[in-house]
Every structure is written in structure tokens, then in C-alpha cells.
Design an enzyme around this catalytic site. Structure first.
Site: not given
Ligand SMILES: Cc1cc2nc3c(=O)[nH]c(=O)nc-3n(C[C@H](O)[C@H](O)[C@H](O)COP(=O)(O)OP(=O)(O)OC[C@H]3O[C@@H](n4cnc5c(N)ncnc54)[C@H](O)[C@@H]3O)c2cc1C
Length: 345
Positions: A170, A240, A335
């Protein structure tokens, strides 16, 4: 604030729809970018104004605790392109704004293996390398060839090979020292036409065999996840909330002696403890505190039933951390990425 803004930038926008906890803070300015040129223009604009910049994808791994000052850039850069193929492998570049689950679906439909275990993880392809998303025995680092970024300082595109990205559990450089330096614009994955199924996780190996297809794996992962995890569209959460703590052999043995039913996994020379099991054991599963709580089917997930601000959730987090330390002598680590300045009033 002037309403006469360039490049589709909007002023004073609620972030409620931009974070899956659904907290209702504001961004001074927000823009959804669709191309690299658009991204460059808004970065130049923000720099001239000396505004802070925050990049967002789907907001599914952030914990907002206050308004965001400056400019929020929501990455919507799309596109899926096969860049290179052989009989056995195919390299595919996914635009950072593509919805991750749809990328997985696309790969499965085309018969390309490697990411089927990562189905139904919310968010965008561009955020996937940030915390090296992982599930069911697979991490995205296993298939990343390179990450294409825009360097915010010099506004130039760079290709970063996976080996340089500092991927860990992570973790990556993007989550820490590169946070203000690079915007991810696409991710190139090394997928395979000759699938090698990874089924060594409960919920998969009970149902699937080595004869199963990547579509079977995809379907089973979707089924298990839907049963276990809350859909952020109906109940605010960020998946998580705590990382699984990593402990050494001595600490692990001591815990195992005290708690013979301890759930843990070997992690190199160390052990990863199941934080969900610990929360459950400490009595947190299903506990509700005001408008927030611990999900009743998975104690690793904190949920927001009705709060508009994060104060209640931050308090719940403190209470859980304190109780886990008292019970197991282990410090839980959050996380999701904490964003925004907390108000004192
Ligand atoms: C129901 C649920 C289940 C999940 N299950 C998992 C799982 O099984 N495994 C897991 O690893 N995660 C899981 N997650 C967490 C999450 O979905 C992931 O971490 C996902 O990759 C976040 O994507 P996002 O586009 O929403 O990022 P955001 O929440 O918008 O951003 C997260 C971080 O990434 C940065 N960021 C986003 N896009 C960019 C970009 N293009 N360039 C640079 N930085 C950027 C942001 O600045 C921030 O710091 C889960 C979340 C939920 C709600």
C-alpha cells in the site's frame, strides 16, 4: 472569488461528490481535466496565482478533514491503448482517468490476464499505482511496466519504470515524496494472453480450480467483494481504513500464544496481522458512534452513515487505535490519505 475563470475552473465547489466518505467540505477551485494540455493549462494558472494544487481521481482513498485551499484537479484523462503485443503478452496503456474496474472488465473481455483479482476496487487507473492497490494475492506492481507522469515543475512528460516507483505494501513514492511533483497521466500494464491464475486466497480457492478462466476469477472476486464490502454509492466509506500491521517473529509468537486464533500471514521474514480480525476481536464490528461506525460485515471498514464533517470519524479512529494498542500492543496505521485543514471551532 471571481466567477470569470478560465479552462472550466469552478469556484467554491462542494467536495461531497468527490470523496466516497461523502464529507461535505469545499474546494476553493475545482476543475475536471480531460487532456494533458488541459492539465498543463490549469497547472500554469494555479502556479501564477500561487495556489496549492491537489490531484484527485475517484476520491475513494482520501479522508477529507477540512476544506481544500487552492485548486483541486480531478483527473478524467481517458483512453485505453494496446501499445505492444506478442503471442504471449500484451502491453496496455490506461488513461489515468479511466475507472479502474472498467479497465479490469476490458482486460477480462479481451482475454488478457493479470488484473482479474483486482476487480471492483473503486477509483481510477491513475490512482492505482499511488498506493499500489492490492487484493486477493495480487498487487498492481506485479503487472506495471511503467507509469507516465507530467512533471508539475517543468510541465514535461516522463516515463517512470516500475522499479523506480518505490512500490511496497500500500505504498509508493507517489503517496509520499512525489505527491507534489508528478501527476500520473497513464499507466502501462504488462498483461498476459496465457493466464496464470492466483487463487491462494480464501473465497477463491474454495470455489475455483486451475481449470477456471480469468472471467471465473473476475466473477468470483466481484461476488465475494459485493457480499463483504459496502458500496460507497449507498454507504460512505474508503474501503480498508487501516493497513494490516507488520510485526517481527518474536512479537508474532507472543501474540499467537495469547490469541491462538490470531489471523496472520507470512510477509517476507515478518508477519502481517489481519487488522480486521483484531478490530473484530476487540469488539468493534458493527459499533456505531453518532453518524459513523464500523461496518457490520467487515471490521476493517469504517463507514459514514450521516455525518457531513469528519470529526466523528477521526474520533472513532482514535478510539479504535487506542483499544487495539491496549489489547494487542500494536499501532494501527491509517490507509486513506488525509487531506484538508481541520477547523478548530
Ligand atoms: C469499497 C472500497 C473498497 C476498496 N478496496 C480496495 C482494495 O481492495 N485494495 C486497495 O488497494 N484499495 C482499495 N480501496 C481504496 C481505493 O479504492 C484505491 O486506493 C483506489 O486506487 C483509489 O483511487 P481513486 O481514484 O479514488 O483515488 P483518490 O482517492 O482520488 O486519490 C488517492 C490518492 O491518490 C492521489 N492521486 C489520484 N489520482 C492521481 C493521479 N492521476 N496522479 C497522481 N496522484 C493521484 C491523490 O492525490 C490521493 O493522494 C477501496 C476503496 C473502497 C471505497
Amino acid at each position: 472569488m471571481s466567477q470569470d475563470l478560465p479552462f472550466d475552473i469552478k469556484a467554491k465547489i462542494s467536495l461531497k461528490a468527490y470523496n466516497t466518505f461523502g464529507f461535505d467540505y469545499y474546494a476553493d477551485y475545482l476543475v475536471e481535466v480531460n487532456t494533458i494540455d488541459h492539465l498543463k493549462s490549469v497547472l500554469v494558472w494555479a502556479k501564477a496565482k500561487q495556489y496549492a494544487v491537489q490531484i484527485l481521481g475517484g476520491g475513494s482513498n482520501i479522508l477529507l478533514q477540512g476544506n481544500l485551499q487552492g485548486l483541486v484537479i480531478v483527473n478524467r484523462i481517458s483512453g485505453i491503448e494496446e501499445v505492444c503485443a506478442s503471442n504471449e503478452r500484451v502491453e496496455v496503456s490506461f488513461g489515468a482517468g479511466e475507472i479502474w474496474h472498467e479497465c479490469v472488465q476490458w482486460a477480462v473481455e479481451n482475454g488478457y490476464g493479470g488484473i482479474e483479482n483486482l476487480a471492483l476496487i473503486p477509483g481510477t487507473a491513475g490512482a492505482a499505482p499511488v498506493q499500489n492497490i492490492g487484493a486477493y494475492g495480487v498487487e498492481i506492481k506485479d503487472v506495471i511496466k511503467q507509469v507516465t507522469v507530467l512533471d508539475r515543475e517543468v510541465l514535461e512528460i516522463k516515463q517512470l519504470p516500475a522499479a523506480e516507483c518505490g512500490f511496497g505494501y500500500r505504498e509508493s513514492h507517489f503517496k509520499h515524496d512525489w505527491q507534489d511533483r508528478y501527476v500520473i497521466v497513464s499507466v502501462t500494464l504488462n498483461l498476459t494472453r496465457v493466464p496464470k491464475l492466483i487463487l491462494n486466497y480464501g473465497g477463491l480457492n474454495a470455489v475455483l480450480t486451475s481449470d477456471s478462466s480469468i472471467r471465473d476469477v473476475f466473477n468470483q472476486v466481484c461476488k465475494v467483494r459485493s457480499e463483504k464490502l459496502p458500496d460507497p454509492n449507498s454507504l460512505g466509506n474508503a474501503g480498508s481504513f487501516f493497513k494490516n500491521p507488520v510485526v517481527n517473529d518474536v512479537k508474532h509468537s507472543a501474540l499467537k500464544q495469547k490469541f491462538p486464533d490470531l489471523v496472520s500471514f507470512p510477509f517476507g521474514e515478518q508477519w502481517k496481522l489481519a487488522a480486521g480480525w483484531m478490530n473484530d476481536k476487540a469488539g468493534w464490528k458493527g459499533v456505531r458512534q453518532g453518524g459513523v461506525g464500523v461496518y457490520d460485515k467487515q471490521a476493517l471498514v469504517l463507514v459514514n452513515y450521516s455525518d457531513v464533517v469528519a470529526d466523528g470519524l477521526l474520533l472513532l479512529e482514535q478510539n479504535i487505535k487506542h483499544s487495539i494498542y491496549e489489547c494487542f500492543g500494536v499501532i494501527l496505521e491509517r490507509e486513506p490519505v488525509l487531506l484538508g485543514e481541520r477547523r478548530d471551532d
